[in-house]
Write a protein that holds these residues in place. Sequence first.
Motif, mmCIF file in Angstrom:
data_model
loop_
_atom_site.group_PDB
_atom_site.id
_atom_site.type_symbol
_atom_site.label_atom_id
_atom_site.label_comp_id
_atom_site.label_asym_id
_atom_site.label_seq_id
_atom_site.Cartn_x
_atom_site.Cartn_y
_atom_site.Cartn_z
ATOM 1 N N THR A 27 10.866 13.022 9.572
ATOM 2 C CA THR A 27 9.861 13.157 8.524
ATOM 3 C C THR A 27 9.804 14.614 8.084
ATOM 4 O O THR A 27 9.676 15.497 8.937
ATOM 5 C CB THR A 27 8.466 12.744 9.062
ATOM 6 N N PRO A 28 9.879 14.895 6.775
ATOM 7 C CA PRO A 28 9.752 16.289 6.330
ATOM 8 C C PRO A 28 8.393 16.846 6.737
ATOM 9 O O PRO A 28 7.368 16.188 6.602
ATOM 10 C CB PRO A 28 9.855 16.189 4.804
ATOM 11 N N THR A 29 8.383 18.071 7.254
ATOM 12 C CA THR A 29 7.136 18.698 7.692
ATOM 13 C C THR A 29 7.264 20.210 7.608
ATOM 14 O O THR A 29 8.317 20.742 7.284
ATOM 15 C CB THR A 29 6.786 18.250 9.134
ATOM 16 N N TYR A 39 12.104 19.132 10.152
ATOM 17 C CA TYR A 39 11.989 17.690 10.312
ATOM 18 C C TYR A 39 11.214 17.401 11.587
ATOM 19 O O TYR A 39 11.483 17.995 12.629
ATOM 20 C CB TYR A 39 13.361 17.016 10.437
ATOM 21 N N ALA A 40 10.278 16.471 11.498
ATOM 22 C CA ALA A 40 9.580 15.976 12.681
ATOM 23 C C ALA A 40 10.305 14.712 13.128
ATOM 24 O O ALA A 40 10.433 13.760 12.367
ATOM 25 C CB ALA A 40 8.125 15.674 12.350
ATOM 26 N N LEU A 41 10.790 14.719 14.360
ATOM 27 C CA LEU A 41 11.470 13.554 14.924
ATOM 28 C C LEU A 41 10.427 12.652 15.561
ATOM 29 O O LEU A 41 9.531 13.117 16.260
ATOM 30 C CB LEU A 41 12.470 14.008 15.992
ATOM 31 N N SER A 42 10.508 11.370 15.290
ATOM 32 C CA SER A 42 9.586 10.419 15.913
ATOM 33 C C SER A 42 10.327 9.138 16.255
ATOM 34 O O SER A 42 11.377 8.843 15.692
ATOM 35 C CB SER A 42 8.402 10.120 14.991
ATOM 36 N N VAL A 43 9.761 8.397 17.196
ATOM 37 C CA VAL A 43 10.272 7.079 17.545
ATOM 38 C C VAL A 43 9.332 6.085 16.896
ATOM 39 O O VAL A 43 8.117 6.183 17.021
ATOM 40 C CB VAL A 43 10.313 6.869 19.077
ATOM 41 N N ARG A 44 9.885 5.125 16.180
ATOM 42 C CA ARG A 44 9.077 4.152 15.449
ATOM 43 C C ARG A 44 9.469 2.746 15.874
ATOM 44 O O ARG A 44 10.507 2.538 16.472
ATOM 45 C CB ARG A 44 9.272 4.321 13.945
ATOM 46 N N GLY A 75 20.594 20.833 7.435
ATOM 47 C CA GLY A 75 20.132 22.182 7.136
ATOM 48 C C GLY A 75 18.719 22.521 7.599
ATOM 49 O O GLY A 75 18.278 23.649 7.449
ATOM 50 N N LEU A 76 17.978 21.567 8.158
ATOM 51 C CA LEU A 76 16.610 21.838 8.618
ATOM 52 C C LEU A 76 16.510 21.676 10.133
ATOM 53 O O LEU A 76 17.100 20.747 10.695
ATOM 54 C CB LEU A 76 15.604 20.894 7.954
ATOM 55 N N VAL A 92 10.423 11.177 2.069
ATOM 56 C CA VAL A 92 11.042 9.966 2.578
ATOM 57 C C VAL A 92 11.264 10.111 4.077
ATOM 58 O O VAL A 92 11.788 11.111 4.546
ATOM 59 C CB VAL A 92 12.392 9.718 1.875
ATOM 60 N N ILE A 93 10.844 9.111 4.820
ATOM 61 C CA ILE A 93 11.128 9.071 6.241
ATOM 62 C C ILE A 93 12.543 8.529 6.383
ATOM 63 O O ILE A 93 12.853 7.456 5.895
ATOM 64 C CB ILE A 93 10.130 8.168 6.982
ATOM 65 N N ARG A 94 13.398 9.289 7.011
ATOM 66 C CA ARG A 94 14.797 8.896 7.156
ATOM 67 C C ARG A 94 15.005 8.160 8.464
ATOM 68 O O ARG A 94 14.666 8.665 9.527
ATOM 69 C CB ARG A 94 15.701 10.125 7.135
#
Length: 181
Positions: A27-29, A39-44, A75-76, A92-94
């Motif tokens: 998620t962009p943050t 980017y914020a990494l999360s488990v969904r 790049g982030l 956009v959540i990738r």
Amino acid sequence: MSTTPEWKELKEELLAMLAPCQWLALTPTVAPDGHGNAYALSVRDYGPSNNAIIVTDEKLLTMLRSIKGQFVDEGLPVFYYEYLPNHSKRGVIRNIGGKLRPYIEIAATVCNYRFYLHPVDLWAIGEFTRENIESWLKRGNSRFEVGVYGFEYFHAVCGDIDIPWAKEESRLPKIYPVYRK
């Protein structure tokens, strides 16, 4: 700066540790220091809300907590947040990968049907066996209206478990008349 090889390797390790119905998202943050983008990494999960979930697997959680900006994706820098920060940017959540979403294909009395199972469905089914799935369908706890459509045979997949059709001739064609998520 693009995606680093170390990040690609770590992603593969993380993906292998996910439970059925789980996927990794970026998620962009704003970076934790407040300067720059990240980017914020999360488990969904694949539930209706697609919310980030709290990870309980200690080995996976330890690996996730070690991600503190040293890896780069497109790049982030990537950071793991146990709880997504309120200052997440709109974007956009990738989906960067996950486990095959569990599903059931049903040859019903009046139609053919395929739908994806949510974590609550898996909980209600219990151990993923032919008997438990059949019992779950008969109880009417699924989104598939057995009382209306009936069911004759089914095929179900969850992670490495693949419950085949009871009879090979009951296998559905590749294109289903009815699709539902």
